[in-house]
Scaffold this active site. Sequence first.
Site, PDB file in Angstrom:
ATOM      1  N   ALA A 236       0.813  -1.211   0.000  1.00 22.31           N
ATOM      2  CA  ALA A 236       0.000   0.000   0.000  1.00 22.31           C
ATOM      3  C   ALA A 236       0.853   1.271   0.000  1.00 22.31           C
ATOM      4  O   ALA A 236       2.085   1.226   0.054  1.00 22.31           O
ATOM      5  CB  ALA A 236      -0.943  -0.015   1.202  1.00 22.31           C
ATOM      6  N   HIS A 237       0.179   2.405  -0.053  1.00 23.33           N
ATOM      7  CA  HIS A 237       0.853   3.696  -0.177  1.00 23.33           C
ATOM      8  C   HIS A 237       1.711   4.005   1.053  1.00 23.33           C
ATOM      9  O   HIS A 237       1.381   3.649   2.174  1.00 23.33           O
ATOM     10  CB  HIS A 237      -0.168   4.819  -0.400  1.00 23.33           C
ATOM     11  CG  HIS A 237      -1.184   4.958   0.691  1.00 23.33           C
ATOM     12  ND1 HIS A 237      -2.240   4.095   0.847  1.00 23.33           N
ATOM     13  CD2 HIS A 237      -1.299   5.862   1.690  1.00 23.33           C
ATOM     14  CE1 HIS A 237      -2.966   4.468   1.884  1.00 23.33           C
ATOM     15  NE2 HIS A 237      -2.416   5.531   2.427  1.00 23.33           N
ATOM     16  N   ASN A 238       2.843   4.637   0.784  1.00 24.94           N
ATOM     17  CA  ASN A 238       3.783   5.128   1.805  1.00 24.94           C
ATOM     18  C   ASN A 238       4.547   4.021   2.530  1.00 24.94           C
ATOM     19  O   ASN A 238       5.233   4.289   3.519  1.00 24.94           O
ATOM     20  CB  ASN A 238       3.076   5.996   2.858  1.00 24.94           C
ATOM     21  CG  ASN A 238       2.324   7.155   2.251  1.00 24.94           C
ATOM     22  OD1 ASN A 238       2.697   7.657   1.190  1.00 24.94           O
ATOM     23  ND2 ASN A 238       1.254   7.581   2.895  1.00 24.94           N
ATOM     24  N   SER A 256       1.647   2.998   5.067  1.00 19.38           N
ATOM     25  CA  SER A 256       2.592   3.662   5.969  1.00 19.38           C
ATOM     26  C   SER A 256       3.315   2.711   6.912  1.00 19.38           C
ATOM     27  O   SER A 256       3.716   3.106   8.013  1.00 19.38           O
ATOM     28  CB  SER A 256       1.875   4.761   6.775  1.00 19.38           C
ATOM     29  OG  SER A 256       1.303   5.715   5.911  1.00 19.38           O
TER      30      SER A 256
END
Length: 346
Positions: A236-238, A256
């Site tokens: 996922a993002h980050n 994250s």
Amino acid sequence: MKLSEIAEILQCSIPQESAGIEIDSITSPEYASDRSITFLSNPRFIDAVRDCKARAVITRKDQEVEGKISLVVDNPYVGYAKVAQLFETWLPADGTVHNTAIVGSDTTIADDVRIGPYAVIGDDCSIAAGTVIGAHVVVEHNVSIGENCRIHAGVKVTRDCWVGNRVIIECGAIIGSEGFANGRTKNGEWVRIPSFGNVVVDDDAWVGANTCIDRGSFGSTRIGKGARLDNLIHIAHNVRVDDHTAMAAQTGIAGSCNIGKRTILAGQVGVADHVNIGDDVFIGAKAGISKGVESGRKMTGCPARDIMKIRRIEAVQLSLPDMAKELKMLKREVQQLKETLSSDEE
């Protein structure tokens, strides 16, 4: 390929008279010919290696095989991996761009890059020497791809992403898909949050088929040097995956998270958002990670706990049917004792 060339790659010595032997494949004993080299990483296969047709074997000092030329290394399985790459069949970069491929403006492509049928390369991209772009690959605008990469058929590398040198991305993977980020109104409606960041895949990483790596919200989602991501993984993002970490199929990493160096996540591991996992951690298959894991830990289960504790729990669970029978018997004995005591009092 001469046996002396293989010995040089493995940094080991062979008899001088064997240097010129021609080797055209590396294989397991059952498929070996007199022009093959094989390997022995498990002593229980020593008879099969001794009886096979291969003239040379990659092995350890204490497992040399009678009648074979031994290439002695510390780790035969790693030796096998190195030699196998020498015989890998792969379409070399020869500087051809297929006539159905589309290349955008202000894009720099090195002379020996190969681009396959129906590939699309966007504007302001850079593709370095020795890289092969497969059929139907889409590389959006402002993407940088390093030297000697293999971008297999159907891969999508979206805008602004960066791919290092010697990276392999298998069929159908998506690098830079939009992150799963949404706000929610009082009445339960979702409001999409755009992703302004990118994905950085560092040198020598390998990304499996149909794996999806989301772009960062503002910065980069990062895949470290030499990382190994199996097929059907979601990052996922980050998220930051550090160097030489490996994940098996169907693992999912929520937004994250930070995953340390040389960490191993087995199949179907799930990691909740904003979790930090340290270096040299092992996470067993189907584990659920909802909080941070310190470096060096071995965890499994859902929720994840120390792997030895889980093993003890599992051992007790196997005894539960017998324990249940014993409990029923003890209850009957206690009841009988109560009745006996009660009758004595009367």
